[in-house]
Design an enzyme around this catalytic site. Structure first.
Site: not given
Length: 424
Positions: A23, A93, A117, A162-165, A307, A329
């Site tokens: 990641n 993705r 996924c 929204k919290v998004s990596v 995860d 999440i």
């Protein structure tokens, strides 16, 4: 189609060298597109998703080479193509991260809507809206996201709804070459974002605040070459710690950092496990004891990572007591529970919550992996179940775990990969 044959029950004990984080590796590989000079990356894991990223980069005209030591050299100085095609993007993705560096450096980029996924909705809207606020024009056409800009992007204040990596990384990459200052508010705080920022800064970017909920990026005109070591994979680390906890073993994870995994370590201690840490190792000693059930609620970092949810589902189905696991999440991320139930587990799903009634033992069965983290929980279940377990669709595991059967054999698992000629 490849499958794993896993025999059990076995106690899993020993030492595991932790790989670089997938990641972090994926966004960093895409971020290398921003540089006008070659970069060298070490500790890059040998994974399907990394190979797919190499293929996408090569399609763009990037020169990518991995030497005998495993170091990866990336030269993006001669990019001549600005489209990440469907046949590659459909499997992963993370491919959306190709868009921001392309539009930031070349003022145009085109990426097919991504795959990966199947775990519910992961919209790319926040990536797109961030780029739009920085002056990019976005078009959706025949399954492709096309971004263009009239010259350099410009700095902007961007609040993440929204919290998004993923979106935090996209905006951070794009902002490095923008004119002016960009502020990302309600930013994701994951260690992989910190590592990506360290890499970008090594190339000459001016990023501050990574690891907090406000990141500030002062745009620069160009980014240059650098060397960078990918941070250790905290999810692989947590997975092997759980392997020891569920099997009654003792495992030391080497080359990893405890400060990236505090929520997981806290829950393992709550489950009755002895966890000791040094600067670059984490050791879990179960002392042969069955774990105690622990309630889990997945949250953005520094909360409990989604995860690690499937691995803790396994822990809870063999633990002493009853537990609740709440997934906040992603949607549809309990597909491993019906498979674990085939092995004798007692798990129920109620909306975004799973209730686990601990059983003393699992039994072998033929099970099917549905996503990356679910698949590893089924393999570990096979290691502690009586008899021979077959895990189908293991291509999910190869996307995120480096040399997994070798590492598992090294700690006492009996596992082999085999192929079937026909897909049912």
């Amino acid at each position: 189609m490849e499958k794993f044959r896993v025999h059990g029950p076995f106690t899993l004990s020993g030492t595991v060298d932790i790989s670089g984080a997938k990641n972090a590796a994926l966004p960093i590989l895409f971020a290398a597109v921003l540089a006008t000079e070659p970069v060298t990356l070490t500790n890059v894991p040998d994974l399907k998703d990394v190979d797919t990223t190499f293929k996408i980069l090569r399609k763009l005209g990037v020169v990518v080479e991995r030497d005998e030591s495993g170091a990866v050299q990336i030269d993006a100085s001669k990019i001549d193509h600005y489209v990440a095609p469907y046949e590659l993007v459909k499997t992963m993705r993370a491919s959306i991260w190709a868009l921001a560096p392309l539009v930031a450096r070349f003022h145009e980029g085109q990426v097919s809507l991504p795959g990966g996924c199947t775990i519910g909705a992961r919209p790319v809207d926040m990536h797109i809206s961030g780029l739009e606020k920085m002056g990019s024009v976005i078009e959706l056409d025949e399954g492709y996201v096309k971004a263009t800009s009239n010259g350099r992007l410009h700095g902007a204040r961007i609040y993440m709804d929204k919290v998004s990596v993923g979106a935090t990384l996209s905006v951070m990459m794009a902002a490095t070459l923008a004119e002016g200052t960009t502020t990302i508010e309600n930013a994701a705080r994951e260690p992989e974002i910190v590592d990506t920022a360290l890499f970008l800064n090594a190339m000459g970017a001016k990023i501050s605040g990574a690891g907090t909920d406000t990141i500030t990026i002062e745009g620069v005109e160009r980014l240059t070459g650098c060397q960078h070591r990918i941070v250790a994979d905290r999810i692989e680390t947590g997975t092997f710690l759980v392997a020891a906890a569920v099997s009654g073993g003792k495992i030391t994870c080497r080359g990893t950092k405890a400060d990236t995994l505090e929520a997981v370590i806290e829950k393992l201690r709550e489950a009755g496990m002895e966890v000791t840490v040094t600067e670059d190792t984490i050791t879990l000693d179960s002392k042969g004891q069955r774990p105690k059930a622990v309630n889990i609620r997945t949250m953005p970092h520094p909360g409990f990572p989604t995860d690690m949810q499937a691995q803790f589902t396994l822990l809870n189905v063999v633990a002493e007591g009853i537990s609740r696991i709440t997934e906040t999440i992603f949607e549809n991320r309990f597909m491993h529970i019906p498979e674990l139930n085939r092995m004798g587990a007692k798990g129920e799903i109620e909306g975004n919550t799973a209730i686990c009634h601990g059983v003393e033992k699992l039994k072998s069965a033929e099970v099917m992996a549905t996503d990356l983290r679910a698949s590893i929980s089924l393999v570990l279940a096979g290691c502690i179940a009586s008899g021979e377990t077959i895990v189908d669709r293991i291509y999910h595991i190869d996307r995120g775990y480096e040399h997994i059967e070798d590492k598992l054999r090294g700690i006492g698992a009996k596992i082999e990969r085999f192929s079937t000629k026909f897909e049912e």
